[in-house]
Design an enzyme around this catalytic site. Structure first.
Site, PDB file in Angstrom:
ATOM      1  N   ASN A 517       0.833  -1.213   0.000  1.00 21.81           N
ATOM      2  CA  ASN A 517       0.000   0.000   0.000  1.00 21.81           C
ATOM      3  C   ASN A 517       0.862   1.256   0.000  1.00 21.81           C
ATOM      4  OD1 ASN A 517      -2.669  -0.620  -0.289  1.00 21.81           O
ATOM      5  ND2 ASN A 517      -3.036  -0.956   1.880  1.00 21.81           N
ATOM      6  N   ASP A 526      -5.554  -2.601  -3.632  1.00 28.10           N
ATOM      7  CA  ASP A 526      -6.843  -3.186  -4.031  1.00 28.10           C
ATOM      8  C   ASP A 526      -6.654  -4.212  -5.147  1.00 28.10           C
ATOM      9  OD1 ASP A 526      -8.852  -0.160  -3.605  1.00 28.10           O
ATOM     10  OD2 ASP A 526      -8.004  -1.584  -2.174  1.00 28.10           O
ATOM     11  N   GLU A 552      -6.348  -7.473   4.828  1.00 28.12           N
ATOM     12  CA  GLU A 552      -5.720  -8.379   3.860  1.00 28.12           C
ATOM     13  C   GLU A 552      -5.858  -9.841   4.288  1.00 28.12           C
ATOM     14  OE1 GLU A 552      -2.460  -6.898   6.697  1.00 28.12           O
ATOM     15  OE2 GLU A 552      -4.304  -6.200   5.799  1.00 28.12           O
TER      16      GLU A 552
END
Length: 652
Positions: A517, A526, A552
């Site tokens: 991220n 994503d 996650e």
């Protein structure tokens, strides 16, 4: 003759009116008495059912606490067997619980704060180990891991989970506490001891030979400067090799206990909790409005605080209530109390011994009983007026004029009431036929309108069902991965639990997801989650469950025949994710791996227990280096390379 006719009509009307008045008066009195008796019976029964629901609510809550503590005991026993006894254990013990100048050991700040620099893999945990405590390093470390794992799984229901020993060692998980556990971690006196506290005595073999969960009476919390905070503690003893080692416990703050919808009470009533010692647990803000009992509670609270002791009240409504508890508290009670001017239902909560008292104003129930009488009175008046009018009309028709004259007047009256007078019947035609024609036309219009309404309702019903179906899908699916969300997969897991005796629960976590991220942004993260979800779904056979349970982390529930099949499935899932790089943007890809925790159902397992074991195994897989599978102390990447050695504690 006409005067005589009116005289007869008036006499008949007066006689009929008087007769009807007497008749309906008798009927009204009978209806009132019957309605009052029924209302009283219904109020007593409804109040008893309502009160029993309160008891069931609290017993269910305490049953969940007992199950959580039993699970903690099982995890603690397992951790004691695997935590080790080497020199590294002593070093880790000193790091987690450093000794202070006053001779005590307190938890290290990282043990509560957590964060990326945390060396222990634990957060939200505080501890106080007195200088006299004989708790071993293995026990202290295993207890910290146990309360952390158990507390995190049950955080939705419990605000704290702790472990304490008879010689003043306390390790507690309470990450949401506003005081951040500063009292135990830093400010508590070195001489602090809870060996004589009620919750410690309830854990001893002498007072608790059954070794089951017991709850204390209500008392102020043990914190310094916290005497205004009331709590009850529920504790389950833990014995090892026939010796009492310590206990797992949970504290319930009174404000949390009272945070329930039924404390609004039934209509025109209230719900009150009273401890076995006679302490009023319900503050004045939740008491009945202007009732006798409500005024008495507010009066007592104004002088003795929010939780007065009603057992010492000499007179008044609170004394009457305490006497009622003394007479009926053990067996339960439901009925009307003249002293309180209210219906009262009393039940006892077995686990804590508290009394639940539900009340409802007697005036309100009596007012309900008057409702049918009012309706009867209105109906009597209308019927009397109508019957007198009919009598007058009939009498006047026989004395004053023929039926034709009366029919003409009715036709004239109908003509003035209709907006469209073109279809009025002419003199000589049958007025009843005209009314019949009018009714036929009205029936046709009603049928047409009804048909339109039915079509509209059918259309709206179809649209509503479609919308409900869409909403149901939205509430059960994860919008990013199109997998079942946590709520849906937990529901499906519960359904599968009753259908299969052998199953595996597999928790999978994307490795280094925060770094992904940070480097590629949330769109890149994503993309990774969606592709990982697709690969996992493609690797499962029909009948297995897959869902995203948060962030996650993914969850798989699959029916298996044994450890080999479970290991093979977990290894296949790990391999299918790591096989190819994941595309995070146009022309940009990166390798992605997952860590996998596996737990296989045993005969004594619960859903919470197997989930906690899978979560603990996932945690160990992360600690062991990631991109591996961990099952019950075994780590591997492929099913053919299972390492049979016991897991070692890996220091970060």
């Amino acid at each position: 003759m006409q005067g005589q006719g009116f005289s007869v009509a008036r006499r008949l009307a007066a006689s009929l009116a008087l007769t009807l008045f007497l008749l309906f008066t008798l009927i009204g009195v009978g209806v009132y008495l019957d309605a009052r008796e029924r209302a009283f019976d219904r109020a007593a029964k409804d109040l008893a059912v309502f009160n029993q629901d309160i008891v069931n609510y609290y017993e269910a809550k305490f049953a969940r606490i007992s199950a959580t503590q039993a699970s903690a005991s099982a995890i603690f026993r397992t951790r004691l067997e695997t935590v080790g006894t080497d020199g590294a254990l002593e070093s880790r013990f000193d790091e987690m619980f450093p000794r202070r100048p006053d001779g005590t050991r307190r938890s290290a700040d990282d043990l509560y704060e957590g964060g990326e620099g945390n060396l222990f893999g634990i957060s939200g945990v505080g501890a106080f180990l007195s200088e006299a405590s004989r708790i071993s390093p293995a026990q202290a470390i295993a207890a910290a891991e146990t309360v952390f794992l158990t507390g995190r799984v049950s955080a939705f229901d419990l605000s704290s989970v702790y472990f304490f020993t008879p010689d003043d060692a306390l390790i507690i998980y309470a990450p949401q506490r506003s005081d951040r556990l500063e009292y135990y971690r830093k400010t508590a006196s070195a001489s602090m001891s809870f060996a004589r506290e009620e919750f410690s005595r309830l854990s001893s073999p002498a007072e608790n030979p059954s070794r089951a969960m017991r709850c204390t009476s209500l008392r102020p919390i043990m914190h310094a400067n916290a005497s205004s905070v009331w709590t009850t503690a529920c504790v389950t003893p833990f014995d090892l090799d026939g010796r009492h080692v310590g206990s797992f416990g949970t504290s319930l703050l009174l404000d949390d206990v009272l945070d329930a919808p039924f404390f609004n009470g039934p209509n025109d009533g209230s719900v009150i909790l009273i401890s076995p010692e006679g302490r009023l647990l319900t503050p004045p803000r939740l008491s009945a409005g202007d009732s006798i009992l409500g005024r008495a509670i507010r009066s007592a609270s104004s002088t003795a605080g929010d939780y007065p002791d009603i057992s010492s009240t000499g007179t008044g409504a609170l004394h009457d209530l305490w006497s009622l508890l003394g007479d009926h508290g053990a067996r339960g009670y439901s009925g009307y109390s003249d002293e309180l001017g209210a219906f009262v239902a009393i039940e006892r909560i077995p686990t804590t011994g508290w009394y639940t008292v539900a009340t409802r104003s007697g005036k309100a129930v009596t007012a309900e009983a008057l409702h049918p009488v009012k309706r009867v009175a209105i109906a009597a008046i209308l019927c009397s007026v109508l019957m007198v009018a009919v009598c007058l009309v009939v009498t006047r028709r026989t004395v004053i004029g023929p039926l034709r004259e009366l029919a003409g007047k009715v036709r004239l009256l109908a003509g003035t009431a209709l907006a469209d007078q073109s279809d009025l019947p002419r003199r000589g035609r049958n007025e009843f036929a005209y009314v019949s024609d009018l009714v036929d036309r009205m029936a046709g219009e009603v049928a047409r309108v009804r048909s339109e309404l039915e079509q509209r309702v059918a259309r709206r019903t179809f649209e509503l069902e479609a919308a409900n179906h869409k909403l149901r899908l939205l509430s059960e699916r994860d919008m990013l991965t199109d997998l079942p969300n946590r709520r849906k997969i937990m529901d499906d897991f519960a359904a599968m639990w009753g259908a299969y005796d052998r199953m595996a629960v597999i928790l999978l976590d994307v490795d280094h997801f925060k770094s992904i991220n940070d480097r590629h942004g949330h769109p890149g993260g994503d993309a990774v989650l969606k592709q990982v979800a697709g690969r996992l779904a493609g690797a499962l056979r029909h009948g297995s469950l897959l869902g995203r349970v948060g962030g996650e982390e993914f969850m798989v529930v699959a029916p298996v025949r044994g450890y080999e099949e479970a290991d093979a499935l977990a290894a296949r899932l790990r391999a299918v994710v790591a096989a190819d790089p994941v595309t995070v943007a146009a022309g940009e890809s990166l390798p992605v791996t997952i860590s996998v925790g596996v737990a296989l159902r045993s005969a004594a397992d619960t859903q919470d227990g197997i989930y906690a074991r899978a979560d603990a195994n996932l945690y160990q897989a992360k600690k062991a280096g990631r991109d591996i599978v961990c099952r019950e102390g075994r780590i591997f990447k492929t099913a053919g390379a299972v390492q049979a050695q016991r897991m070692r504690i890996v220091k970060s």
